[in-house]
Motif scaffolding. Sequence first.
Motif, PDB file in Angstrom:
ATOM      1  N   ALA A  51       2.041   1.545   5.016  1.00 51.01           N
ATOM      2  CA  ALA A  51       2.247   2.300   3.773  1.00 51.01           C
ATOM      3  C   ALA A  51       1.409   3.564   3.825  1.00 51.01           C
ATOM      4  O   ALA A  51       0.317   3.582   4.410  1.00 51.01           O
ATOM      5  N   GLU A  52       1.923   4.600   3.199  1.00 54.12           N
ATOM      6  CA  GLU A  52       1.222   5.885   3.139  1.00 54.12           C
ATOM      7  C   GLU A  52      -0.199   5.725   2.617  1.00 54.12           C
ATOM      8  O   GLU A  52      -1.151   6.305   3.148  1.00 54.12           O
ATOM      9  N   VAL A  53      -0.371   4.912   1.604  1.00 57.34           N
ATOM     10  CA  VAL A  53      -1.658   4.814   0.912  1.00 57.34           C
ATOM     11  C   VAL A  53      -2.682   3.960   1.654  1.00 57.34           C
ATOM     12  O   VAL A  53      -3.873   4.054   1.373  1.00 57.34           O
ATOM     13  N   TYR A  54      -2.254   3.134   2.610  1.00 58.29           N
ATOM     14  CA  TYR A  54      -3.197   2.260   3.304  1.00 58.29           C
ATOM     15  C   TYR A  54      -4.233   3.107   4.050  1.00 58.29           C
ATOM     16  O   TYR A  54      -3.888   3.910   4.919  1.00 58.29           O
ATOM     17  N   ALA A  55      -5.499   2.902   3.701  1.00 58.21           N
ATOM     18  CA  ALA A  55      -6.611   3.654   4.302  1.00 58.21           C
ATOM     19  C   ALA A  55      -6.379   5.154   4.191  1.00 58.21           C
ATOM     20  O   ALA A  55      -6.792   5.923   5.061  1.00 58.21           O
ATOM     21  N   ASN A  56      -5.694   5.547   3.112  1.00 54.70           N
ATOM     22  CA  ASN A  56      -5.470   6.970   2.819  1.00 54.70           C
ATOM     23  C   ASN A  56      -4.778   7.701   3.976  1.00 54.70           C
ATOM     24  O   ASN A  56      -5.119   8.831   4.320  1.00 54.70           O
ATOM     25  N   GLY A  57      -3.787   7.052   4.560  1.00 54.56           N
ATOM     26  CA  GLY A  57      -3.033   7.644   5.645  1.00 54.56           C
ATOM     27  C   GLY A  57      -3.519   7.265   7.032  1.00 54.56           C
ATOM     28  O   GLY A  57      -2.785   7.384   8.020  1.00 54.56           O
ATOM     29  N   GLU A  58      -4.752   6.810   7.139  1.00 55.57           N
ATOM     30  CA  GLU A  58      -5.329   6.486   8.442  1.00 55.57           C
ATOM     31  C   GLU A  58      -4.630   5.297   9.089  1.00 55.57           C
ATOM     32  O   GLU A  58      -4.531   5.220  10.329  1.00 55.57           O
ATOM     33  N   SER A  59      -4.135   4.367   8.278  1.00 54.40           N
ATOM     34  CA  SER A  59      -3.444   3.197   8.812  1.00 54.40           C
ATOM     35  C   SER A  59      -2.199   3.618   9.597  1.00 54.40           C
ATOM     36  O   SER A  59      -1.906   3.067  10.665  1.00 54.40           O
ATOM     37  N   GLU A  60      -1.463   4.594   9.064  1.00 54.79           N
ATOM     38  CA  GLU A  60      -0.274   5.089   9.768  1.00 54.79           C
ATOM     39  C   GLU A  60      -0.676   5.767  11.089  1.00 54.79           C
ATOM     40  O   GLU A  60      -0.007   5.603  12.109  1.00 54.79           O
ATOM     41  N   ARG A  61      -1.757   6.542  11.057  1.00 55.22           N
ATOM     42  CA  ARG A  61      -2.208   7.222  12.274  1.00 55.22           C
ATOM     43  C   ARG A  61      -2.593   6.214  13.361  1.00 55.22           C
ATOM     44  O   ARG A  61      -2.248   6.370  14.534  1.00 55.22           O
ATOM     45  N   ILE A  62      -3.316   5.173  12.968  1.00 56.66           N
ATOM     46  CA  ILE A  62      -3.745   4.159  13.926  1.00 56.66           C
ATOM     47  C   ILE A  62      -2.541   3.429  14.508  1.00 56.66           C
ATOM     48  O   ILE A  62      -2.452   3.228  15.727  1.00 56.66           O
ATOM     49  N   MET A  63      -1.600   3.026  13.651  1.00 56.99           N
ATOM     50  CA  MET A  63      -0.428   2.317  14.150  1.00 56.99           C
ATOM     51  C   MET A  63       0.393   3.213  15.060  1.00 56.99           C
ATOM     52  O   MET A  63       0.894   2.768  16.107  1.00 56.99           O
ATOM     53  N   GLY A  64       0.537   4.490  14.696  1.00 59.04           N
ATOM     54  CA  GLY A  64       1.285   5.413  15.535  1.00 59.04           C
ATOM     55  C   GLY A  64       0.653   5.589  16.904  1.00 59.04           C
ATOM     56  O   GLY A  64       1.354   5.590  17.935  1.00 59.04           O
ATOM     57  N   GLN A  65      -0.669   5.723  16.934  1.00 54.24           N
ATOM     58  CA  GLN A  65      -1.377   5.859  18.214  1.00 54.24           C
ATOM     59  C   GLN A  65      -1.229   4.599  19.050  1.00 54.24           C
ATOM     60  O   GLN A  65      -1.022   4.661  20.267  1.00 54.24           O
ATOM     61  N   ALA A  66      -1.332   3.436  18.392  1.00 53.57           N
ATOM     62  CA  ALA A  66      -1.173   2.166  19.106  1.00 53.57           C
ATOM     63  C   ALA A  66       0.227   2.059  19.709  1.00 53.57           C
ATOM     64  O   ALA A  66       0.389   1.606  20.856  1.00 53.57           O
ATOM     65  N   LEU A  67       1.238   2.483  18.967  1.00 51.45           N
ATOM     66  CA  LEU A  67       2.612   2.437  19.481  1.00 51.45           C
ATOM     67  C   LEU A  67       2.773   3.333  20.702  1.00 51.45           C
ATOM     68  O   LEU A  67       3.438   2.962  21.681  1.00 51.45           O
ATOM     69  N   ARG A  68       2.170   4.501  20.670  1.00 47.86           N
ATOM     70  CA  ARG A  68       2.249   5.398  21.829  1.00 47.86           C
ATOM     71  C   ARG A  68       1.567   4.789  23.049  1.00 47.86           C
ATOM     72  O   ARG A  68       2.075   4.867  24.176  1.00 47.86           O
ATOM     73  N   GLU A  69       0.417   4.161  22.832  1.00 46.23           N
ATOM     74  CA  GLU A  69      -0.310   3.565  23.953  1.00 46.23           C
ATOM     75  C   GLU A  69       0.421   2.339  24.505  1.00 46.23           C
ATOM     76  O   GLU A  69       0.362   2.071  25.715  1.00 46.23           O
ATOM     77  N   LEU A  70       1.102   1.609  23.621  1.00 44.12           N
ATOM     78  CA  LEU A  70       1.834   0.428  24.070  1.00 44.12           C
ATOM     79  C   LEU A  70       3.096   0.826  24.840  1.00 44.12           C
ATOM     80  O   LEU A  70       3.563   0.073  25.706  1.00 44.12           O
ATOM     81  N   GLY A  71       3.654   1.972  24.508  1.00 47.54           N
ATOM     82  CA  GLY A  71       4.779   2.501  25.272  1.00 47.54           C
ATOM     83  C   GLY A  71       6.091   1.763  25.095  1.00 47.54           C
ATOM     84  O   GLY A  71       6.971   1.848  25.955  1.00 47.54           O
TER      85      GLY A  71
END
Length: 323
Positions: A51-71
């Motif tokens: 969700a947008e609001v989770y950790a004030n946007g940081e949650s989306e950034r972390i999940m996005g980075q994890a997805l890129r690293e997982l490939g």
Amino acid sequence: MQYRRLGRSGLKVSALSFGSWVTYSNQLDTKLARECMAAARDAGVNFFDNAEVYANGESERIMGQALRELGWSREQYIVSSKFFWGIHEGPNLKNTLNRKYLLAAVDGSLKRFGLEYLDLIFCHRPDPETPIEETVWAMHDLINRGKALYWGTSEWSAEEIRAAWQIAERHHLHKPVMEQPQYNLFARKRVEQEYRRLYEDLGLGLTTWSPLASGMLTGKYLDGIPAGTRGTLPGYEWLQERLNDEAKKRAVKKLLPIAQELEVTLAQLSLAWCLRNPHVSTVITGASRSAQVLENMKALEVLPRLTDEIAARMNEACSEIAG
């Protein structure tokens, strides 16, 4: 893993999914998030909730980075986000579902994720100040523009969901496909009673959250709030009163013998109870370490052992506070 259709849509989601509320940024950095997501994917999970609001946007950034690293290839997984609360100050930036906010908010979410589209987008709460028709048109346009594939609601009343669906039907727009309500042994009335007609009438699917009642149904809060758990996190002080609820503790103690009889954990028993509802498309789980992810996944093994008699005993154990 079981895969269930998301309501009447053709999309299939894993019966158990993985969400980021509370944990991402607060308890998990990108490395731990990647490990938990990898463990979930190895177990067959294909839906990752955010969700947008989770950790004030940081949650989306972390999940996005994890997805890129997982490939993983984009076709292999389903990602969601939810919009309403906003993460910036301003009259059209918080607590709204107006068109201006929604179109900008989804663009911001995609940028943080590093994705071209989201599979599922949710209206995180109803907005009494914006006409439902305006919100329905905005969600329709987001799908038409390729920003998302399906849209739905979270914690809307049955009346509000039906109104949105009827507007979409009348104007030949993309209809709301799913709702994300809280659902667990303590919170059941909305899913089991209020929405009852919507499953057949509208084909509504459910992506339910808080299956363990913020951890209460794991039993770890029976003797107080242990250090390092979500009850001690800054910003989550409001949880402490719930986690110290004596009536809920009594109910959890009544569930313990049932879990022991089946030789499973309280968490696995409680997750299996949620999975038993045929209207639930997916149960969103959370974890702060990969071992916890794997333990939660074992709830699928408990499900076929959850007979009507055992489910009735569980319902009776929680009858004092089930709402």
